[in-house]
Enzyme design. Structure first.
Site, PDB file in Angstrom:
ATOM      1  N   SER A  79      17.679  16.815 -44.080  1.00 39.06           N
ATOM      2  CA  SER A  79      17.769  15.429 -43.625  1.00 39.06           C
ATOM      3  C   SER A  79      16.423  15.028 -43.070  1.00 39.06           C
ATOM      4  CB  SER A  79      18.842  15.320 -42.531  1.00 39.06           C
ATOM      5  OG  SER A  79      18.779  14.077 -41.867  1.00 39.06           O
ATOM      6  N   TYR A  92      23.144  18.632 -34.396  1.00 35.51           N
ATOM      7  CA  TYR A  92      22.984  18.269 -35.812  1.00 35.51           C
ATOM      8  C   TYR A  92      21.511  18.300 -36.223  1.00 35.51           C
ATOM      9  CZ  TYR A  92      22.677  15.579 -40.078  1.00 35.51           C
ATOM     10  OH  TYR A  92      22.377  15.168 -41.356  1.00 35.51           O
TER      11      TYR A  92
END
Length: 198
Positions: A79, A92
């Site tokens: 990401s 995360y």
């Protein structure tokens, strides 16, 4: 597939059926929004299991065969979160930093072995991630998201070209590459600002 036994069972089933895996895409994962002191520990440990442990286990099982055959491609979905700390999604962001670092290290180890490892680092994408992470009302997702098909196509093209890092979208590439020139505290404060709900 967060448990080693499940990954091992999949690997053994493919072995028994004599199915050779030349392409591995590690795409499972989820996020969780909120201050670390208020989020659920079990939810975060499960996230680590899926985002890191399952990806590492599947890679560990399938990569040796690719190396032995001198043929294979692995795509690990990281990401743009991997490039900086993420207040309000601390675990995360940390898992995605792990995925990026792990992928870059393996890409280096596999040079000359006929195997490539690619980290796909998309920004906000319309996948349902924002609902699971409780991010639908955040400034980040209100500022615009990429289409999942476009992200997948860019990732596939990068994988087939053997790129080590693929960041879909000009804005995302600019963000990821400019972060190293900005003081870390500013980056962290900015990330928190865009994650907060408007």
């Amino acid at each position: 597939m967060s448990k080693y036994s499940e990954a091992e069972a999949l690997f053994q089933e493919l072995q028994q059926q004599q199915i050779t895996v030349d392409f591995l895409v590690n795409n499972a994962g989820y996020g969780l929004f909120g201050e670390f002191t208020e989020t659920d520990l079990q939810d975060e440990l499960s996230m680590i299991d899926i985002n890191i442990k399952a990806l590492t286990t599947l890679t560990k099982l399938f990569l040796p065969g690719m190396k032995q055959r001198r043929n294979g491609k692995i795509l690990n979905v990281a990401s743009t979160a991997a490039f900086q700390p993420g207040p309000l999604m601390a675990v995360y962001y940390a898992t995605k930093a792990c995925v990026l670092s792990f992928s870059e290290a393996l890409e280096n180890e596999m040079k000359g072995n006929g195997v490539t490892v690619t980290a796909l680092c998309p920004g906000p994408t319309k996948t349902g991630f924002e609902s699971r992470a409780n991010l639908g009302q955040s400034k980040l997702f209100k500022s615009g998201v990429m289409d999942v098909e476009r992200v997948a196509n860019i990732g596939y093209e990068g994988l087939m070209k053997g790129k080590s890092i693929v960041i879909p979208g000009f804005k995302n590439r600019l963000l990821a590459n400019s972060i190293r020139f900005i003081p870390r505290k500013w980056v962290t404060a900015t990330v928190r600002n865009v994650q907060e709900k408007s």
